[in-house]
Scaffold this motif. Structure first.
Motif, mmCIF file in Angstrom:
data_model
loop_
_atom_site.group_PDB
_atom_site.id
_atom_site.type_symbol
_atom_site.label_atom_id
_atom_site.label_comp_id
_atom_site.label_asym_id
_atom_site.label_seq_id
_atom_site.Cartn_x
_atom_site.Cartn_y
_atom_site.Cartn_z
ATOM 1 N N GLU A 101 0.836 -1.204 0.000
ATOM 2 C CA GLU A 101 0.000 0.000 0.000
ATOM 3 C C GLU A 101 0.876 1.262 0.000
ATOM 4 N N MET A 102 2.097 1.111 0.560
ATOM 5 C CA MET A 102 3.016 2.261 0.663
ATOM 6 C C MET A 102 4.412 1.798 0.277
ATOM 7 N N CYS A 103 5.245 2.748 -0.148
ATOM 8 C CA CYS A 103 6.627 2.370 -0.453
ATOM 9 C C CYS A 103 7.552 3.532 -0.118
ATOM 10 N N GLY A 104 8.444 3.303 0.845
ATOM 11 C CA GLY A 104 9.379 4.351 1.256
ATOM 12 C C GLY A 104 10.730 4.156 0.595
ATOM 13 N N ILE A 105 11.093 5.077 -0.285
ATOM 14 C CA ILE A 105 12.447 4.987 -0.836
ATOM 15 C C ILE A 105 13.162 6.325 -0.684
ATOM 16 N N GLY A 106 14.448 6.236 -0.429
ATOM 17 C CA GLY A 106 15.249 7.445 -0.313
ATOM 18 C C GLY A 106 16.687 7.073 -0.572
#
Ligand code: 5AD
Length: 350
Positions: free
Chosen positions: A229-234
């Motif tokens: 549902e979410m995707c954290g990329i950095g």
């Protein structure tokens, strides 16, 4: 422009899926023209679902103690120079109250893997927070736990869970983590969370040491298959007191290109412009939005502990990164054409 890359962008925009070797080709050809094309399609894919809305989540970093020893992270257990802190239940709830006043309706409780936060303590905090603010969503980001633990926390009222998979290839995982940590277990955690009914967030660092285009292609295929549902990329950003102190940081450009690709893989995904992105570029947040992101997570932690939650060097925690600056963040994003939405979650996504 590279013809095959341009064709792949069109295909991805139309079908929201590519084969592994196509992702690898695209990752290797993320020049400016291809990135611009990706961003254009990413914005078009986002528009019918979210318009120009940007969701804010209030981040409460409640403990910097961590039993793990990830090679990239400043909070790793063997970093003796890291000043540790742990908020009390009362302090955590006070942060949420302050956030509520500021307009936040989603709280992200994040910490290192701190064994002091037993199921009992954490469940009590989640329950109290939901009781105080029944109209708010609670997101947990407290690492790997047992399935039973995840079940209890869900029962206590937690709605969502962020657990970056970090890398979708076991070989790469083994180069970022000590032997005691397992890629299989991390993936199992994500499946458990999904089965228990959490909205799940996965994610990975861009440009972490030893990462290849083939690794990134696996990350993208994983997102395509798991449909988080979410995707954290950095970007990976080095921390001076870790084994990766002298490794180069991930780039702004590659991160932006990947944000666009992820938006195209899953048009309704919740995609934050992360703190790490804001750290490597002044206007990182706005650039993230232009690439397809639609979430920001300002910091609600008490001012005196913020600098201690140092995952990487120069991590921003003041200015528009601070929850107190919600108004100025709103103005900044408004100038870029976006409207900050504080309401709980989003009725348009399950
Ligand atoms: N650079 C960028 N991101 C990092 N994280 C941890 N250390 C670093 C770093 N040095 C990310 C990891 C973790 C999340 C909490 O922060 O992906 O899951």
């Amino acid at each position: 422009m590279d013809i095959r890359a341009a064709d792949l962008v069109d295909k991805l925009a139309g079908e929201h899926a590519l084969a592994l070797d196509d992702y690898e080709y695209l990752v290797e050809h993320l020049d400016e023209e291809v990135r611009d094309l990706l961003a254009e399609h990413a914005r078009a894919a986002r528009e019918p679902i979210y318009g120009h809305d940007v969701f804010v989540r209030g981040l409460i970093e409640f403990s910097s103690f961590c039993k793990n020893d990830c090679y990239y992270c400043g909070l790793r257990a063997s970093n003796a120079s890291c000043e540790r802190y742990r908020l009390t239940a009362g302090q955590i709830l006070a942060c949420a109250d302050r956030g509520y006043e500021l307009g936040f309706r989603t709280f992200v409780l994040q910490s290192g893997e701190d064994p002091r936060f037993t199921d009992e303590r954490l469940c009590a905090i989640v329950r109290a927070l939901k009781e105080a603010h029944p109209d708010c969503a609670v997101t947990l980001s407290v690492g790997e736990r047992t399935r039973e633990s995840y079940a209890r926390l869900r029962e206590a009222g937690a709605d969502r869970y962020l657990l970056r998979h970090e890398t979708a290839t076991p070989e790469h995982y083994a180069r970022l983590h000590p032997a005691g940590m397992s890629w299989e277990h991390r993936m199992q955690c994500l499946r458990d969370l999904r089965e228990l009914g959490y909205a799940v967030g996965a994610g990975f660092m861009v440009g972490s040491p030893f990462q290849t285009s083939a690794d990134l292609a696996c990350d993208l295929l994983f997102i395509q298959e798991f449909q988080p549902e979410m995707c954290g990329i950095g970007p990976f950003v080095p921390h001076h007191a870790t084994p990766f102190a002298n490794e180069p940081a991930g780039t702004l450009e590659q991160t932006l290109g990947l944000l666009s690709i992820i938006r195209l893989i899953k048009p309704n995904i919740l995609l934050p412009a992360t703190t790490a992105l804001g750290t490597i570029a002044d206007n990182g947040r706005e650039l993230g939005m232009e690439a397809g992101a639609n979430v920001v997570m300002p910091n609600l932690s008490p001012g005196d502990v913020r600098a201690k939650y140092l995952l990487y060097d120069n991590k921003i925690c003041t200015g528009d990164e601070a929850a107190e600056s919600l108004l100025s963040l709103k103005e900044r994003l408004a100038r870029a054409g976006y409207a900050v939405v504080t309401s709980r979650g989003d009725p348009r996504i399950a």
